[in-house]
Design a protein around this motif. Sequence first.
Motif, mmCIF file in Angstrom:
data_model
loop_
_atom_site.group_PDB
_atom_site.id
_atom_site.type_symbol
_atom_site.label_atom_id
_atom_site.label_comp_id
_atom_site.label_asym_id
_atom_site.label_seq_id
_atom_site.Cartn_x
_atom_site.Cartn_y
_atom_site.Cartn_z
ATOM 1 N N UNK A 75 80.447 64.216 63.313
ATOM 2 C CA UNK A 75 80.169 63.114 63.797
ATOM 3 C C UNK A 75 79.342 63.346 65.380
ATOM 4 N N UNK A 76 79.198 64.553 65.340
ATOM 5 C CA UNK A 76 78.037 65.456 66.514
ATOM 6 C C UNK A 76 76.714 64.570 65.541
ATOM 7 N N UNK A 77 76.017 64.762 64.565
ATOM 8 C CA UNK A 77 75.162 64.412 63.709
ATOM 9 C C UNK A 77 74.879 62.760 64.307
ATOM 10 N N UNK A 78 75.979 62.094 64.247
ATOM 11 C CA UNK A 78 76.166 60.696 63.725
ATOM 12 C C UNK A 78 75.800 60.555 65.791
ATOM 13 N N UNK A 79 75.774 61.687 66.847
ATOM 14 C CA UNK A 79 76.159 60.708 68.174
ATOM 15 C C UNK A 79 73.976 61.734 68.247
ATOM 16 N N UNK A 80 74.066 62.508 67.527
ATOM 17 C CA UNK A 80 72.602 62.740 67.617
ATOM 18 C C UNK A 80 71.634 61.460 67.565
ATOM 19 N N UNK A 81 72.028 61.072 66.530
ATOM 20 C CA UNK A 81 71.432 59.936 65.650
ATOM 21 C C UNK A 81 71.283 58.688 67.000
ATOM 22 N N UNK A 82 71.686 58.296 67.726
ATOM 23 C CA UNK A 82 71.220 57.247 68.947
ATOM 24 C C UNK A 82 70.797 57.707 69.983
ATOM 25 N N UNK A 83 70.429 58.816 69.701
ATOM 26 C CA UNK A 83 70.129 59.713 71.440
ATOM 27 C C UNK A 83 68.987 58.919 72.237
ATOM 28 N N UNK A 84 67.832 58.126 71.400
ATOM 29 C CA UNK A 84 66.848 57.783 71.105
ATOM 30 C C UNK A 84 67.660 56.121 70.984
ATOM 31 N N UNK A 85 67.638 55.575 70.569
ATOM 32 C CA UNK A 85 68.389 54.684 70.338
ATOM 33 C C UNK A 85 68.532 53.652 71.454
ATOM 34 N N UNK A 86 69.493 54.575 72.001
ATOM 35 C CA UNK A 86 70.328 52.919 73.433
ATOM 36 C C UNK A 86 68.458 53.051 74.764
ATOM 37 N N UNK A 87 68.093 54.390 74.557
ATOM 38 C CA UNK A 87 67.343 53.492 75.869
ATOM 39 C C UNK A 87 66.462 52.849 75.237
#
Length: 268
Positions: A75-87
């Motif tokens: 779950x933690x890595x999945x949250x990191x995956x879209x760190x740049x995706x959202x902006x």
Amino acid sequence: LLVIWQMQLSAELIWLPIVGVVLMLLMVGISTGLFTLLKLDRTTRLTLILAGGLSNLGYTGGAFVCYAIFGFEGLAQANLYFVLWVPVVYLIFFPILKYHEHHSKGIDAKLSWKSILDARCMACPAVIMAVILNLTHVKVPSFVPKLYIVDILVYAASSLSFFSIGLRVKLQRLINYTRLYFPLLAIKFVLTPIVACLLIGLLNLTGHNLTTLVQNVIIVLSVAPSAVLMVTMSNVFDLDGPLASALCVVTTAVFAFVVVPVLFFVFA
């Protein structure tokens, strides 16, 4: 915030958000090429491009499956995956869709900071704050793991999101778009994971050897259904809202009843 705050950060994890953005942009490009070949009006084509390029990576899609299969670290890595995706979505797609909206109404299109600095992008500062807290070794409050706060938030967010989606579904409309489902399903569940595997292979060939868990998280997230945000964007910017809702429902149904069992069989 609570998830990334507690994880063990390492240098190789920087590739998660990079792959997330690169894969999204590649699939938007591929979707644009494929749907341009079909005889569709501009509004329908843009809706399909969003559905093909933007995936549900959050608690109602990929991140939830990563949590169910790989646990807290997944779950933690999945949250990191879209760190740049959202902006990237807010900085690129929102202004483009705003331009389309103005253009379709015959209004002079102008880029405004109001279309970029949006309160709905609050996930970005939350992730940045979590990384800072992690790197500065600030301890997570002891009650968080004891009271299973993360678990409660994951299930609550998932339930509320699916409930809101269900309220908008009108089954009789799903039949109207049957011919458009198959090319989109091919993009989401065949082409996207193939491109993701090629990116993983490219990183390994260039000496950036990713751990098995990182590779597995990327693969799981690459087969996520169309993003719920895509439905919101279609409604806000005068695209085909009913089509967007139908595409979200169909891809989510295929994901839940076909793809997820396969993922559990392969990875669990």
